[in-house]
Design an enzyme around this catalytic site. Structure first.
Site, mmCIF file in Angstrom:
data_model
loop_
_atom_site.group_PDB
_atom_site.id
_atom_site.type_symbol
_atom_site.label_atom_id
_atom_site.label_comp_id
_atom_site.label_asym_id
_atom_site.label_seq_id
_atom_site.Cartn_x
_atom_site.Cartn_y
_atom_site.Cartn_z
ATOM 1 N N GLN A 124 0.813 -1.211 0.000
ATOM 2 C CA GLN A 124 0.000 0.000 0.000
ATOM 3 C C GLN A 124 0.847 1.262 0.000
ATOM 4 O O GLN A 124 0.488 2.263 -0.622
ATOM 5 C CB GLN A 124 -0.937 -0.006 1.202
ATOM 6 C CG GLN A 124 -2.081 -0.991 1.081
ATOM 7 C CD GLN A 124 -3.010 -0.972 2.279
ATOM 8 O OE1 GLN A 124 -2.724 -0.307 3.275
ATOM 9 N NE2 GLN A 124 -4.110 -1.686 2.201
ATOM 10 N N TYR A 224 -9.975 -5.357 -8.421
ATOM 11 C CA TYR A 224 -10.949 -4.545 -9.138
ATOM 12 C C TYR A 224 -12.239 -5.345 -9.305
ATOM 13 O O TYR A 224 -12.256 -6.566 -9.165
ATOM 14 C CB TYR A 224 -10.405 -4.130 -10.512
ATOM 15 C CG TYR A 224 -9.223 -3.208 -10.422
ATOM 16 C CD1 TYR A 224 -9.393 -1.858 -10.180
ATOM 17 C CD2 TYR A 224 -7.921 -3.701 -10.566
ATOM 18 C CE1 TYR A 224 -8.301 -1.010 -10.087
ATOM 19 C CE2 TYR A 224 -6.822 -2.856 -10.471
ATOM 20 C CZ TYR A 224 -7.034 -1.509 -10.241
ATOM 21 O OH TYR A 224 -5.950 -0.679 -10.143
#
Length: 517
Positions: A124, A224
């Protein structure tokens, strides 16, 4: 090894290294060279880079470094300035640039794409897409506010009152949540929709209303959303059209790297919106989520709806965007420089480094193997329990509960007898203190149990103070000639000391969680 940071093209105001990130790179053992005026458009003059320890060089020297940091894919002329065996770190969009991959391979260049960082927890801090989306989400609301015909928050004035603007955000990813937070802080009435129903809690935690799609879709293994079915797509388009007509500002965020952005707002949906409404299409660079979006342009429809197709919202905040991007690169190089000796080590067994590797010493590494980032919850067992076994289990639980109640009642009876004996043998003047003690125990029990668990650790400070009072009183009485008083005082000293030292130990460990390594 030497790191070079060239000046970006005129259309790109960001820079791949800031004075702060230069300091971080030098701590990793690298020498840093910055092309003259590379950070000028991001408000970082050459003097700040020099103070941070970097060297100001020409474009040829910057591109000729061992490691080159850039924002976007370089031109063929710029690639030709790089030496064989050098490393390029940039946003390369490898899925759309096969020619670039081939060129890097032919020149023996190692290319790392910052826009292909896998969507896993440990990566991240290197995720450029999330960093830029966060800034873009904020800027999208600012762009909408500048085009909207009135202020976003509602007010009551002497001349009358007016309601807050209604902002509708399609997509609650990083960009969407940033837009929601910004619009909410300004005072607008915010609602949002996402194809993933599980993000509804995140939307509501920010004070916005979550409007679910009747036929929601699932998340794929790359982080996604999966491709919608026809039924899901029709249900979503109907919802978007309905909400667009009810809101003043619509912000669309469905932007999947390497793919054409899906159409969320059709021409009919825009035609149903109120005059003066604003659409900010954050996916304009990939074709747009609105059917009428023109990338890079501002469009006003026949019914007065303004469509903003800015293709680089993060670029309109160059200073902060450069800071975030450059820190993403520093975090990646921390992973690739384990010894902090200025030597780049690309371990292809590391899923993060493998995910960003496009070419390695000329060998084509794209595409990387898939990384699974989400797991579906385990399906509940469909096997029905045996009725006889279930009845036996319930009966055993009932017997255990009954034994527990009898045991509790027995201990309560013993405690009551001991308390009664203590009252009978105590002087009459002490009996009133017992009443105060009993009331304190009852009140304290209900007060402490009513406090949420997250506040129990701060309560250690209060209990330490109370235990300190007990400790002082016990020390004063431990020298009593009465053996009972002396024994009780000694027990009080031991228990209070355990409570005090234990409380300080727990508090110290809790505070240590908030300290940086």
């Amino acid at each position: 090894m030497r790191i070079g940071v060239p000046k970006e093209r005129e259309a790109q105001p960001l820079v791949a290294a800031t004075p702060k990130s230069v300091t971080g790179l030098i701590k990793l053992g690298y020498d840093v060279s910055i092309e003259a005026d590379a950070g000028a458009r991001s408000h970082y003059p050459d003097s700040q880079y020099t103070e941070a320890g970097a060297t100001i060089v020409s474009a040829e020297d910057a591109w000729g470094a061992d490691i080159v940091l850039a924002l976007d894919e370089p031109t063929s002329e710029q690639l030709n300035l790089m030496r064989p065996g050098s490393t390029l770190i940039s946003r390369l969009a490898p899925a759309r640039n096969p020619e670039l991959i081939q060129h890097c391979s032919e020149r023996g260049i190692t290319a790392l794409a910052m826009d292909t960082v896998p969507r896993i927890s440990r990566a991240q801090s290197m995720d450029v897409l999330s960093s830029m989306a966060n800034v873009a989400g904020y800027r999208a609301v600012i762009e909408a506010a500048s085009e909207f015909g009135r202020i976003l928050n509602g007010e009551v004035t002497a001349a009358g009152k007016f309601p807050p603007a209604c902002v509708y955000v399609i997509g609650a990813g990083v960009a969407g949540l940033a837009a929601i937070g910004t619009a909410q802080s300004i005072g607008a009435k915010v609602s949002a929709t996402d194809v993933r129903p599980e993000v509804g809690e995140q939307v509501e935690s920010m004070g916005a209303e979550f409007i679910a799609i009747p036929a929601a879709q699932e998340v794929s293994s790359d982080g996604y959303a999966k491709e919608m079915t026809d039924d899901q797509r029709d249900a979503a388009l109907r919802l978007y059209t309905e909400q667009a007509a009810q809101n003043d500002i619509v912000i669309t965020t469905a932007n999947i790297p390497g793919r054409r952005s899906p159409i969320l707002l059709t021409k009919e949906a825009v035609a149903g919106m109120k005059p003066g409404s604003v659409i900010v299409d954050m996916a304009a660079a990939n074709g747009g989520n609105c059917e009428l979006t023109k990338p890079g342009e501002r469009v006003v429809t026949d019914n007065g709806v303004i469509i903003i197709g800015v293709t680089d919202l993060a670029g309109r905040l160059p200073s902060q965007s450069s800071q975030l991007y450059s820190q993403n690169i520093v975090n990646l190089l921390k992973l690739a420089t384990p010894e902090k000796d200025g030597e780049l080590v690309l371990d292809m067994d590391d899923e993060v480094l493998r995910g960003v590797a496009v070419t390695l010493n000329g060998e084509v590494m794209w595409p990387p193997p898939p990384v699974k980032v989400s797991a579906a919850p385990a399906a509940p067992s469909s096997v029905k329990p045996d009725p006889a076994a279930e009845a036996a289990r319930v009966a055993e639980e009932s017997r255990t509960a009954a034994r527990k109640k009898r045991l509790q009642f027995g201990w309560m009876a013993v405690a009551a007898v001991l308390v009664s004996l203590l009252i009978l043998i105590s002087p009459f003047a002490v009996i009133g203190h017992y009443m105060v003690l009993a009331l304190a125990i009852v009140v304290g029990f209900y007060v402490i149990t009513a406090v949420t668990h997250s506040l129990h650790t701060p309560l250690m400070s209060v209990t330490n103070a109370i235990s300190g009072i007990i400790l002082v009183g016990a020390i004063l009485q431990v020298g009593s000639a009465n053996p009972l008083v002396m024994s009780l005082s000694f027990i009080a000293i031991v228990v209070a000391s355990i409570n005090i030292f234990g409380g300080f130990t727990v508090t110290h460990r809790m505070l240590g969680m908030f300290k940086k390594d």
